[in-house]
Design a protein around this motif. Structure first.
Motif, PDB file in Angstrom:
ATOM      1  N   LEU A   1      29.403  34.190  50.320  1.00 25.61           N
ATOM      2  CA  LEU A   1      28.353  35.087  49.799  1.00 25.61           C
ATOM      3  C   LEU A   1      27.086  34.287  49.513  1.00 25.61           C
ATOM      4  O   LEU A   1      25.980  34.688  49.896  1.00 25.61           O
TER       5      LEU A   1
ATOM      6  N   PHE B   1      24.223  34.284  38.786  1.00 24.91           N
ATOM      7  CA  PHE B   1      25.091  33.701  37.772  1.00 24.91           C
ATOM      8  C   PHE B   1      24.586  32.289  37.468  1.00 24.91           C
ATOM      9  O   PHE B   1      24.779  31.371  38.260  1.00 24.91           O
TER      10      PHE B   1
ATOM     11  N   HIS C   1      35.855  32.349  39.140  1.00 28.26           N
ATOM     12  CA  HIS C   1      35.184  33.643  39.192  1.00 28.26           C
ATOM     13  C   HIS C   1      35.553  34.416  40.455  1.00 28.26           C
ATOM     14  O   HIS C   1      35.707  35.642  40.424  1.00 28.26           O
TER      15      HIS C   1
ATOM     16  N   VAL D   1      37.113  38.228  40.608  1.00 26.73           N
ATOM     17  CA  VAL D   1      36.616  39.338  41.438  1.00 26.73           C
ATOM     18  C   VAL D   1      37.770  39.943  42.253  1.00 26.73           C
ATOM     19  O   VAL D   1      37.950  41.170  42.296  1.00 26.73           O
TER      20      VAL D   1
ATOM     21  N   HIS E   1      28.332  44.161  33.795  1.00 29.97           N
ATOM     22  CA  HIS E   1      27.441  43.796  34.895  1.00 29.97           C
ATOM     23  C   HIS E   1      26.040  44.373  34.723  1.00 29.97           C
ATOM     24  O   HIS E   1      25.076  43.789  35.193  1.00 29.97           O
TER      25      HIS E   1
ATOM     26  N   PHE F   1      26.963  44.373  45.239  1.00 24.37           N
ATOM     27  CA  PHE F   1      28.359  44.757  45.455  1.00 24.37           C
ATOM     28  C   PHE F   1      28.579  45.160  46.913  1.00 24.37           C
ATOM     29  O   PHE F   1      29.659  44.985  47.467  1.00 24.37           O
TER      30      PHE F   1
HETATM   31  O1  CUS Z   1      32.433  39.609  38.744  1.00 24.12           O
HETATM   32  C1  CUS Z   1      32.668  40.835  39.281  1.00 24.12           C
HETATM   33  O2  CUS Z   1      33.633  41.464  38.848  1.00 24.12           O
HETATM   34  C2  CUS Z   1      31.763  41.396  40.332  1.00 24.12           C
HETATM   35  C3  CUS Z   1      32.541  41.951  41.500  1.00 24.12           C
HETATM   36  C4  CUS Z   1      32.634  43.370  41.673  1.00 24.12           C
HETATM   37  C5  CUS Z   1      32.173  44.347  40.733  1.00 24.12           C
HETATM   38  C6  CUS Z   1      33.088  43.812  43.024  1.00 24.12           C
HETATM   39  N1  CUS Z   1      30.877  40.332  40.782  1.00 24.12           N
HETATM   40 CU1  CUS Z   1      31.083  38.645  39.877  1.00 24.12          CU
HETATM   41  C7  CUS Z   1      29.961  40.437  41.662  1.00 24.12           C
HETATM   42  C8  CUS Z   1      29.081  39.468  42.164  1.00 24.12           C
HETATM   43  C9  CUS Z   1      29.236  38.091  41.939  1.00 24.12           C
HETATM   44  O3  CUS Z   1      30.239  37.538  41.231  1.00 24.12           O
HETATM   45  C10 CUS Z   1      28.327  37.186  42.454  1.00 24.12           C
HETATM   46  C11 CUS Z   1      27.251  37.628  43.148  1.00 24.12           C
HETATM   47  C12 CUS Z   1      27.081  38.985  43.381  1.00 24.12           C
HETATM   48  C13 CUS Z   1      27.991  39.904  42.897  1.00 24.12           C
END
Ligand code: CUS
Length: 147
Positions: A29, A40, A60, A64, A89, A100
């Motif tokens: 990503l 972040f 992290h 997810v 968020h 997302f």
């Molecule tokens: O932490 C969480 O849980 C989220 C996931 C969903 C709502 C599917 N995240 Cu963390 C997201 C993101 C990150 O880690 C980085 C960049 C953009 C978005």
């Protein structure tokens, strides 16, 4: 087959290796969408070459994927999962909804490579994430976050 089941069929390899597969998802990503790395603060200074071995990224990424696993297993009854996630968020991390959608496409690719997610499973995962993201968006709007 229901979308949830079409994805859960391929969940075994993901569940067996949340840390590594989660790391791959976030590393890719951040490579494909560099702006997402800035969302972040704790990931801000990490170079691509150091990501694979970075424990915070693995942790992290695992978080997810575990959330996604919970959503899949809830088979549509995910309101109680979405609410706290939308809250944190929107108000704490301030992550816009579009992110997302970006992470969805990365998870599709990584699951294709690492778990053999087939064409039907890829469509199913996009569908599940579409519903999940729409529900996140509805929560965002209630919270007054324009994400
Ligand atoms: O932490 C969480 O849980 C989220 C996931 C969903 C709502 C599917 N995240 Cu963390 C997201 C993101 C990150 O880690 C980085 C960049 C953009 C978005």
């Amino acid at each position: 087959m229901a979308d949830f089941d079409a994805v859960l069929k391929f969940w075994g390899p993901v569940e067996a290796d949340y840390d590594n597969i989660g790391n791959m998802v976030l590393t890719r990503l951040f490579a494909e969408h560099p702006d997402t790395q800035k969302l972040f603060p704790k990931f801000a200074g990490i170079g691509q070459g150091d990501m694979a071995g970075n424990a915070a990224i693995s942790a992290h990424g695992a978080t997810v994927l575990k959330k996604l696993g919970e959503v899949l297993k809830a088979k549509g009854n995910h309101a109680s999962i979405v609410k706290p996630l939308a809250n944190s968020h929107a108000t704490k991390h301030k992550i816009a909804i579009n992110n997302f959608k970006l992470i969805t496409e990365i998870i599709v690719k990584v699951m294709q490579e690492k778990a053999g997610l087939d064409a039907a499973g890829q469509t199913a995962l996009r569908n599940v994430m579409g519903v999940f993201i729409a529900d996140m968006d509805a929560n965002y709007k209630e919270l007054g976050f324009s994400g």
